[in-house]
Design an enzyme around this catalytic site. Structure first.
Site, PDB file in Angstrom:
ATOM      1  N   ASP A 247      43.446 -47.593 -47.060  1.00  0.00           N
ATOM      2  CA  ASP A 247      43.391 -46.164 -47.361  1.00  0.00           C
ATOM      3  C   ASP A 247      44.444 -45.740 -48.260  1.00  0.00           C
ATOM      4  O   ASP A 247      45.470 -46.250 -48.438  1.00  0.00           O
ATOM      5  CB  ASP A 247      43.379 -45.510 -45.888  1.00  0.00           C
ATOM      6  CG  ASP A 247      41.957 -45.175 -45.229  1.00  0.00           C
ATOM      7  OD1 ASP A 247      41.196 -46.003 -45.761  1.00  0.00           O
ATOM      8  OD2 ASP A 247      41.945 -44.834 -44.119  1.00  0.00           O
ATOM      9  N   LYS A 269      40.260 -42.177 -49.820  1.00  0.00           N
ATOM     10  CA  LYS A 269      39.181 -41.123 -49.620  1.00  0.00           C
ATOM     11  C   LYS A 269      39.930 -39.747 -50.502  1.00  0.00           C
ATOM     12  O   LYS A 269      40.789 -39.410 -49.792  1.00  0.00           O
ATOM     13  CB  LYS A 269      38.865 -40.610 -47.961  1.00  0.00           C
ATOM     14  CG  LYS A 269      38.172 -41.675 -47.557  1.00  0.00           C
ATOM     15  CD  LYS A 269      37.898 -41.603 -46.128  1.00  0.00           C
ATOM     16  CE  LYS A 269      37.198 -42.380 -45.235  1.00  0.00           C
ATOM     17  NZ  LYS A 269      38.315 -42.695 -44.092  1.00  0.00           N
ATOM     18  N   MET A 382      45.605 -33.180 -40.635  1.00  0.00           N
ATOM     19  CA  MET A 382      44.839 -32.680 -41.800  1.00  0.00           C
ATOM     20  C   MET A 382      44.781 -31.040 -41.661  1.00  0.00           C
ATOM     21  O   MET A 382      43.902 -30.642 -41.929  1.00  0.00           O
ATOM     22  CB  MET A 382      43.324 -33.182 -41.904  1.00  0.00           C
ATOM     23  CG  MET A 382      43.486 -34.540 -42.026  1.00  0.00           C
ATOM     24  SD  MET A 382      41.968 -35.344 -42.063  1.00  0.00           S
ATOM     25  CE  MET A 382      41.711 -35.679 -40.231  1.00  0.00           C
TER      26      MET A 382
HETATM   27  N1  SAH Z   1      44.908 -42.222 -38.344  1.00  0.00           N
HETATM   28  C1  SAH Z   1      45.816 -41.463 -38.977  1.00  0.00           C
HETATM   29  C2  SAH Z   1      45.394 -40.071 -39.081  1.00  0.00           C
HETATM   30  C3  SAH Z   1      44.565 -39.690 -40.453  1.00  0.00           C
HETATM   31  S1  SAH Z   1      44.150 -38.286 -40.808  1.00  0.00           S
HETATM   32  C4  SAH Z   1      47.295 -41.458 -37.735  1.00  0.00           C
HETATM   33  O1  SAH Z   1      46.663 -41.847 -36.721  1.00  0.00           O
HETATM   34  O2  SAH Z   1      48.157 -40.967 -38.259  1.00  0.00           O
HETATM   35  C5  SAH Z   1      45.254 -37.877 -41.891  1.00  0.00           C
HETATM   36  C6  SAH Z   1      46.377 -36.962 -41.513  1.00  0.00           C
HETATM   37  O3  SAH Z   1      47.519 -37.679 -40.885  1.00  0.00           O
HETATM   38  C7  SAH Z   1      47.157 -36.346 -42.812  1.00  0.00           C
HETATM   39  O4  SAH Z   1      46.407 -35.457 -43.260  1.00  0.00           O
HETATM   40  C8  SAH Z   1      48.434 -35.897 -41.947  1.00  0.00           C
HETATM   41  O5  SAH Z   1      48.219 -34.637 -41.286  1.00  0.00           O
HETATM   42  C9  SAH Z   1      48.536 -37.118 -40.943  1.00  0.00           C
HETATM   43  N2  SAH Z   1      49.527 -37.934 -41.438  1.00  0.00           N
HETATM   44  C10 SAH Z   1      49.376 -39.121 -41.740  1.00  0.00           C
HETATM   45  N3  SAH Z   1      50.531 -39.809 -41.895  1.00  0.00           N
HETATM   46  C11 SAH Z   1      51.443 -39.101 -42.053  1.00  0.00           C
HETATM   47  C12 SAH Z   1      52.687 -39.031 -42.564  1.00  0.00           C
HETATM   48  N4  SAH Z   1      53.449 -40.024 -42.862  1.00  0.00           N
HETATM   49  N5  SAH Z   1      53.455 -37.869 -42.474  1.00  0.00           N
HETATM   50  C13 SAH Z   1      52.792 -36.481 -42.068  1.00  0.00           C
HETATM   51  N6  SAH Z   1      51.462 -36.580 -41.582  1.00  0.00           N
HETATM   52  C14 SAH Z   1      50.891 -37.596 -41.628  1.00  0.00           C
END
Ligand code: SAH
Length: 472
Positions: A247, A269, A382
């Site tokens: 991703d 995406k 998000m």
């Molecule tokens: N599966 C992922 C989430 C995917 S949705 C998890 O468990 O973390 C994508 C969202 O995750 C982003 O829009 C943001 O809100 C958050 N996100 C993922 N990685 C991040 C990071 N390193 N710092 C801040 N927000 C993060």
């Protein structure tokens, strides 16, 4: 790279060591281990070197260094305690384009000797290019503890068995699979450790007849960004993969850890085109697995937390493809830890809820009334583009406008930024932020000031790199 590591074959090749003391002895010892043809030159000679001369393991020339001694040599080590003599040796060797090492003097050396972990024929060489010998030593100690003593035996028996495997398995990628499967089988190491070579060979032969043509998919959570937050299992699978579908959220540092020969496919995406992308991704997972490949589906954070992991698994089940799921550290855990915001705290918050700001187009609403209650933590994934809606709903259901909020941008990476403010100004806070951002809302955010990464001056025990934490 300041130095190119190479492993040289010195068997029966003439090498010169200048110096007759303890340091010279140690270098001689290493050269003899590599079966080099060693000559030592010095006016005074250590008793242990004399013993080796007696045992006919080396030649000794009892005199000061002279250039003619370099004739016909492959390499030379200067181990005298006089810098001018060492310099003279280095200059003479350089003039003849001979490799020269001056002990503890990288400036005068054209090669340096690394720290070694010896499990011959497996040899690990470690160098800090002379910058941090203590660090190199600590790394060596770690590897010593990590690599079992029977590793050498394992490598040798595998070498002996290679032709047999080639005979039975023609396809190189299936052959690789065979070896991976074999080495992953703890039983083999166990047998070799106990010296049961015949049983080990039997196991190797038996594994030859097992089916290694079935592909599979591992759904792997890559964590929030910092590569050292990967699990060991994730790393293992990334290094065995034939194909990796990743991703947009997966950082370049993490992709660097994937096996070099694996195909890397971005299924990133972009907002707006999710459904098409997702069905194509599902299709690719199934197709690659059916071609017999080991597929890793690498996702940011944890696959089961706003990662659509469940949807992909349903497709795999329907297609009869074998799979496994490896959990990852989700953004909420990573960001809160690296920003000093405990998600729950007995004095401030009795529960934590993860919600997503992005929802399917059917308009299903969050239960704002429940989310607006005090003394709980709300983590919004998000959520940035929905800031206005989140702020309005929480305020209208009675959450205090002074509730602290944090936006953690690119959490756990070296670019991490944390913006802290109040719920009443949420929409303004995220203005300048680009990239993945996590929203944490609740009284616990007020602890960030106190608990954020703390490094007292001169004390580097607390570091972002857990490897270094353990070393100190
Ligand atoms: N599966 C992922 C989430 C995917 S949705 C998890 O468990 O973390 C994508 C969202 O995750 C982003 O829009 C943001 O809100 C958050 N996100 C993922 N990685 C991040 C990071 N390193 N710092 C801040 N927000 C993060």
């Amino acid at each position: 790279m300041d130095y190119l590591p190479i492993f040289t074959k010195l068997e029966n090749r003439p090498c010169l060591v200048v110096g007759g003391g303890d340091i010279a002895f140690r270098k001689v010892h290493l050269l003899l281990k590599a079966n080099a043809d060693v000559t030592v030159c010095a006016p005074e000679i250590d008793s242990r070197l004399l013993q080796k001369e007696k045992d006919q393991q080396l030649k000794i020339i009892r005199q000061n260094f002279s250039t003619d001694l370099l004739q016909g040599k492959w390499l030379v080590i200067a181990a005298t305690d006089k810098r001018d003599v060492n310099e003279q040796i280095a200059n003479a060797a350089n003039a003849l384009q001979l490799l020269v090492n001056v002990v503890d003097d990288p400036e005068l050396s054209s090669f340096i000797m690394p720290s070694i972990v010896d499990r011959s024929p497996i040899i690990v060489a470690i160098s800090s290019a002379g910058t941090a010998p203590v660090l190199a030593r600590l790394i060596r100690e770690r590897l010593e503890a990590l690599l079992p003593m029977h590793l050498g035996r394992l490598a040798r028996i595998s070498g002996d068995f290679r032709n047999r495997v080639k005979e039975v398995i023609g396809n190189p990628s299936l052959r690789r699979r065979y070896w991976e499967k074999l080495f992953a089988n703890g039983q083999l190491g166990h047998l070799l450790q106990k010296g049961q070579t015949a049983n080990a060979l039997e196991l190797m032969e038996k594994t030859l007849t097992e089916d290694v043509t079935q592909g599979d998919v591992a759904l792997v959570g890559a964590g929030p960004g910092d590569p050292s937050l990967l699990t060991l299992k994730a790393l293992q699978l990334m290094q065995q993969a034939d194909v990796v579908l990743y991703d947009r959220l997966v950082s370049a540092d993490i992709l660097d850890l994937v096996r070099r020969d694996a195909d890397l496919i971005s299924v990133g995406k972009e907002a707006g085109n999710h459904e098409v992308e997702q069905s194509r991704t599902n299709q690719m997972l199934v197709e690659f697995a059916k071609q017999g490949k080991k597929v890793v589906r690498l996702k940011g954070g944890d696959s089961f937390i706003f990662g659509r992991g469940g949807e992909e698994l349903e497709e795999l089940v329907a297609a009869g493809v074998a799979f496994q799921v490896v959990p990852g550290i989700t953004a909420a855990s990573g960001c809160s830890a690296y920003a000093g915001i405990p998600l729950t705290h007995r004095d401030y918050s009795q529960s934590v809820t993860f919600v997503t700001g992005h929802r399917k187009s059917d308009g299903r609403q969050l239960n704002w009334q429940a989310l607006a209650a005090p003394h709980q933590t709300l983590v919004v994934y998000m959520g940035l583009i929905q800031s206005q809606e989140i702020q309005n709903q929480l305020l209208s259901f009675g959450r205090s406008p002074d509730t602290p909020v944090a936006l953690v941008n690119r959490g756990t990476t070296s670019d991490q930024q944390v913006v802290i403010g109040k719920l009443s100004e949420l929409t303004l806070l995220g203005g300048g932020l680009q990239g993945a951002t996590l929203m944490i809302i609740g009284e616990v955010v007020s602890l960030a000031e106190k608990l954020a990464w703390f490094e007292p001056e001169g004390n580097h025990k607390l570091s972002r790199d857990p490897f270094l934490v353990n070393l100190s």
